[in-house]
Design an enzyme around this catalytic site. Structure first.
Site, PDB file in Angstrom:
ATOM      1  N   SER A 141       0.834  -1.198   0.000  1.00  0.00           N
ATOM      2  CA  SER A 141       0.000   0.000   0.000  1.00  0.00           C
ATOM      3  C   SER A 141       0.875   1.256   0.000  1.00  0.00           C
ATOM      4  O   SER A 141       1.767   1.397   0.845  1.00  0.00           O
ATOM      5  CB  SER A 141      -0.886  -0.045   1.262  1.00  0.00           C
ATOM      6  OG  SER A 141      -1.620   1.135   1.402  1.00  0.00           O
ATOM      7  N   SER A 194      -4.548  13.572  -3.879  1.00  0.00           N
ATOM      8  CA  SER A 194      -5.298  14.827  -3.820  1.00  0.00           C
ATOM      9  C   SER A 194      -4.646  15.911  -2.997  1.00  0.00           C
ATOM     10  O   SER A 194      -4.929  17.078  -3.199  1.00  0.00           O
ATOM     11  CB  SER A 194      -6.698  14.557  -3.295  1.00  0.00           C
ATOM     12  OG  SER A 194      -6.648  14.250  -1.927  1.00  0.00           O
ATOM     13  N   HIS A 222      -9.631  11.158  -7.930  1.00  0.00           N
ATOM     14  CA  HIS A 222      -9.377  12.560  -8.287  1.00  0.00           C
ATOM     15  C   HIS A 222      -9.006  12.719  -9.758  1.00  0.00           C
ATOM     16  O   HIS A 222      -8.517  13.766 -10.163  1.00  0.00           O
ATOM     17  CB  HIS A 222      -8.296  13.154  -7.382  1.00  0.00           C
ATOM     18  CG  HIS A 222      -8.790  13.313  -5.987  1.00  0.00           C
ATOM     19  ND1 HIS A 222      -9.500  14.410  -5.556  1.00  0.00           N
ATOM     20  CD2 HIS A 222      -8.743  12.459  -4.931  1.00  0.00           C
ATOM     21  CE1 HIS A 222      -9.844  14.247  -4.294  1.00  0.00           C
ATOM     22  NE2 HIS A 222      -9.403  13.074  -3.883  1.00  0.00           N
ATOM     23  N   THR A 250     -15.026   7.605  -8.182  1.00  0.00           N
ATOM     24  CA  THR A 250     -16.181   8.208  -7.521  1.00  0.00           C
ATOM     25  C   THR A 250     -17.038   8.908  -8.561  1.00  0.00           C
ATOM     26  O   THR A 250     -16.542   9.315  -9.619  1.00  0.00           O
ATOM     27  CB  THR A 250     -15.742   9.230  -6.449  1.00  0.00           C
ATOM     28  OG1 THR A 250     -16.901   9.714  -5.756  1.00  0.00           O
ATOM     29  CG2 THR A 250     -15.036  10.429  -7.077  1.00  0.00           C
ATOM     30  N   LYS A 253     -16.923  13.634  -7.690  1.00  0.00           N
ATOM     31  CA  LYS A 253     -15.952  14.713  -7.910  1.00  0.00           C
ATOM     32  C   LYS A 253     -16.023  15.160  -9.377  1.00  0.00           C
ATOM     33  O   LYS A 253     -16.840  15.995  -9.712  1.00  0.00           O
ATOM     34  CB  LYS A 253     -14.574  14.258  -7.447  1.00  0.00           C
ATOM     35  CG  LYS A 253     -14.599  13.911  -5.937  1.00  0.00           C
ATOM     36  CD  LYS A 253     -13.251  13.608  -5.362  1.00  0.00           C
ATOM     37  CE  LYS A 253     -13.320  12.917  -4.021  1.00  0.00           C
ATOM     38  NZ  LYS A 253     -13.633  13.779  -2.881  1.00  0.00           N
ATOM     39  N   THR A 282     -26.614  -2.587   2.451  1.00  0.00           N
ATOM     40  CA  THR A 282     -26.962  -1.169   2.570  1.00  0.00           C
ATOM     41  C   THR A 282     -27.911  -0.800   1.430  1.00  0.00           C
ATOM     42  O   THR A 282     -27.836  -1.377   0.341  1.00  0.00           O
ATOM     43  CB  THR A 282     -25.694  -0.283   2.553  1.00  0.00           C
ATOM     44  OG1 THR A 282     -26.059   1.064   2.836  1.00  0.00           O
ATOM     45  CG2 THR A 282     -24.968  -0.318   1.216  1.00  0.00           C
ATOM     46  N   THR A 283     -28.795   0.140   1.699  1.00  0.00           N
ATOM     47  CA  THR A 283     -29.755   0.574   0.678  1.00  0.00           C
ATOM     48  C   THR A 283     -29.011   1.164  -0.517  1.00  0.00           C
ATOM     49  O   THR A 283     -28.052   1.917  -0.337  1.00  0.00           O
ATOM     50  CB  THR A 283     -30.716   1.613   1.287  1.00  0.00           C
ATOM     51  OG1 THR A 283     -31.385   0.993   2.379  1.00  0.00           O
ATOM     52  CG2 THR A 283     -31.735   2.101   0.272  1.00  0.00           C
ATOM     53  N   THR A 368      -4.283  15.100   8.028  1.00  0.00           N
ATOM     54  CA  THR A 368      -4.458  14.882   6.585  1.00  0.00           C
ATOM     55  C   THR A 368      -3.104  14.983   5.869  1.00  0.00           C
ATOM     56  O   THR A 368      -2.833  14.237   4.936  1.00  0.00           O
ATOM     57  CB  THR A 368      -5.459  15.911   6.015  1.00  0.00           C
ATOM     58  OG1 THR A 368      -6.635  15.871   6.828  1.00  0.00           O
ATOM     59  CG2 THR A 368      -5.858  15.591   4.591  1.00  0.00           C
TER      60      THR A 368
HETATM   61  N1  PMP Z   1     -10.403   8.030  -2.525  1.00  0.00           N
HETATM   62  C1  PMP Z   1      -9.781   9.220  -2.427  1.00  0.00           C
HETATM   63  C2  PMP Z   1      -8.363   9.304  -2.863  1.00  0.00           C
HETATM   64  C3  PMP Z   1     -10.466  10.336  -1.935  1.00  0.00           C
HETATM   65  O1  PMP Z   1      -9.842  11.509  -1.828  1.00  0.00           O
HETATM   66  C4  PMP Z   1     -11.815  10.199  -1.531  1.00  0.00           C
HETATM   67  C5  PMP Z   1     -12.659  11.341  -0.985  1.00  0.00           C
HETATM   68  N2  PMP Z   1     -12.131  12.516  -0.750  1.00  0.00           N
HETATM   69  C6  PMP Z   1     -12.418   8.954  -1.641  1.00  0.00           C
HETATM   70  C7  PMP Z   1     -11.691   7.885  -2.140  1.00  0.00           C
HETATM   71  C8  PMP Z   1     -13.838   8.754  -1.246  1.00  0.00           C
HETATM   72  O2  PMP Z   1     -14.693   9.165  -2.265  1.00  0.00           O
HETATM   73  P1  PMP Z   1     -16.186   9.643  -1.930  1.00  0.00           P
HETATM   74  O3  PMP Z   1     -16.086  11.090  -1.560  1.00  0.00           O
HETATM   75  O4  PMP Z   1     -16.957   9.384  -3.158  1.00  0.00           O
HETATM   76  O5  PMP Z   1     -16.654   8.825  -0.766  1.00  0.00           O
END
Ligand code: PMP
Length: 411
Positions: A141, A194, A222, A250, A253, A282-283, A368
């Site tokens: 990772s 990001s 991203h 996602t 974004k 989950t729904t 972060t």
């Molecule tokens: N992966 C990365 C690298 C992210 O930055 C984020 C959210 N900021 C996610 C996954 C999660 O995506 P979502 O906001 O759609 O839950």
């Protein structure tokens, strides 16, 4: 109530968090669909609120305010109602879900796709499920992988995790070479990171993984919508999507709506569909969200001008910062981090941008990013005008103390 030791714990933990400058405060910002990236600060509607130009949104292309996308959501609500009404297996799969999964698989050149309620859940649930499937998995990772990937990796009982240094292929190779040969291996990484805005060498990472018999899992959260001829991400741009086993993305974004997904081989996706707890129990996403995302993905794929316009605006902003002497981290992506280097100062500059200039830029602090590398993270998009850029540049010159510095240097 209130007497349990946990409440005392919360009080003291919050005090520590505040002292360390890590206390998180929400900023009430109501997006104005017809004036993006202008928001109303402090109230839903004018005149109570105040106009603020947002510089830190992740709806990079403004697809969330695209009228055709919003209309698709409204039409789906009229036709199907507000919610999905069940999990995917219990009456919660509509033809829209299937159409969006097929569209995403096609976007990434994969056999199949699977929707999740968010990008976070897609990472957490997929990685946890894959890494608990067979005994002895080792996940390699990247040190800067997102919290959602880490959650999935850590939650996978019976597997182990080896962290390799960020985007460091020599370190990855040394660690792959040192691992036992006959255990299942997975390399998990992102394309665009990001916070630093740097980009992985996907082709080289996949070649290394292949050399050591490892599978690859790539988070393109991203990058989807923004990179590649059709917005298929950096893997599409670099012509290496076929070398990645699993591409995750996602819809929230670059596509501006909501939801997450993975794409890969039909068997792998079928397995996740039948085994991933975070998918099954989950729904499902409401039809309005799925319809809007489908409309958005289709538009983004064919409208290259959105991507081109975004990168033109990013370049225009960087040129202004350079001309004004505002330092920024030079990145090969659309993300423009402004280094500040101190948590309190970073929060203070962000607060003053908002209160004195009507500009919003999120402060990015520990945990972060590492302490000492605190920054403002700016994401210029297609709708940031020259005037908005001039305002932001001038405000940064003042708040970073660059005008005083120049006076001292000139004296
Ligand atoms: N992966 C990365 C690298 C992210 O930055 C984020 C959210 N900021 C996610 C996954 C999660 O995506 P979502 O906001 O759609 O839950």
């Amino acid at each position: 109530m209130g007497g349990h030791p946990f409440y005392r714990f919360c009080r003291s933990a919050l005090q520590d968090i505040r002292q360390q400058g890590r206390y998180r405060q929400f900023t009430p910002l109501a997006r104005q669909a017809d004036r993006y990236p202008v928001y109303e600060y402090g109230a839903v509607r004018p005149p109570e609120g105040r106009d603020v130009v947002v510089w830190s949104a992740n709806d990079y292309l403004g697809m969330g305010v695209e009228p055709a996308v919003a209309e698709a959501a409204i039409a789906a609500i009229r036709e199907h109602g507000a919610g999905a009404g069940g999990t995917r297996n219990i009456a919660g799969t509509s033809p829209l879900h299937a159409a969006l999964e097929a569209e995403l698989a096609d976007l990434h050149g994969k056999e199949a796709g699977l929707l999740f309620v968010s990008g976070y859940v897609s990472n957490q649930a997929s990685l946890q499920t894959i890494l608990t499937s067979m005994p002895g998995w080792i996940c390699f990772s990247d040190r800067q992988n997102h919290a959602s990937m880490i959650a999935g990796i850590k939650g996978a009982r019976g597997s182990s995790c080896v962290i390799f240094e960020h985007n460091d292929l020599a370190d990855l190779e040394a660690k792959l070479a040192a691992a036992p040969r006959d255990v299942p291996k997975l390399v998990a990484f992102e394309s665009v990171y990001s916070m630093d805005g740097d980009i992985a060498d996907i082709g080289a990472t996949c070649a290394l993984a292949r050399k050591y018999g490892a599978m690859t899992y790539l988070d393109e959260v991203h990058a989807v919508g923004l990179y590649g001829p059709q917005g298929g991400g950096v893997a599409e741009r670099d012509g290496v999507a076929d070398q990645v086993d699993i591409i995750e993305g996602t819809l929230a974004k670059g596509f501006g709506v909501h939801g997450g997904y993975v794409t890969g081989s039909a068997e792998l996706i079928d397995y996740l569909r039948c085994a991933a707890s975070g998918f099954i129990f989950t729904t499902s996403l409401p039809p309005s969200v799925v319809a809007a995302a489908l409309a958005s993905v289709r538009m983004v794929r064919k409208d290259a001008w959105r991507r081109e316009r975004m990168f033109e605006r990013v370049a225009a902003f960087r040129a202004r910062l350079t001309a004004a002497g505002v330092p920024f981290m030079p990145t090969p992506s659309h993300i423009v981090p402004i280094p500040v280097g101190d948590a309190d100062r970073c929060m203070d500059i962000s607060r003053r941008l908002l209160s004195e200039y009507g500009l919003y830029a999120t402060p990015i602090n520990y945990p972060t990013v590492p302490r000492g590398t605190e920054r403002l993270r700016l994401t210029p998009g297609p709708f940031h005008t020259d005037e908005m850029m001039d305002e932001m540049t001038a405000a940064l010159v003042t708040l970073l103390g660059l005008s005083d510095q120049r006076k001292v240097e000139a004296a």
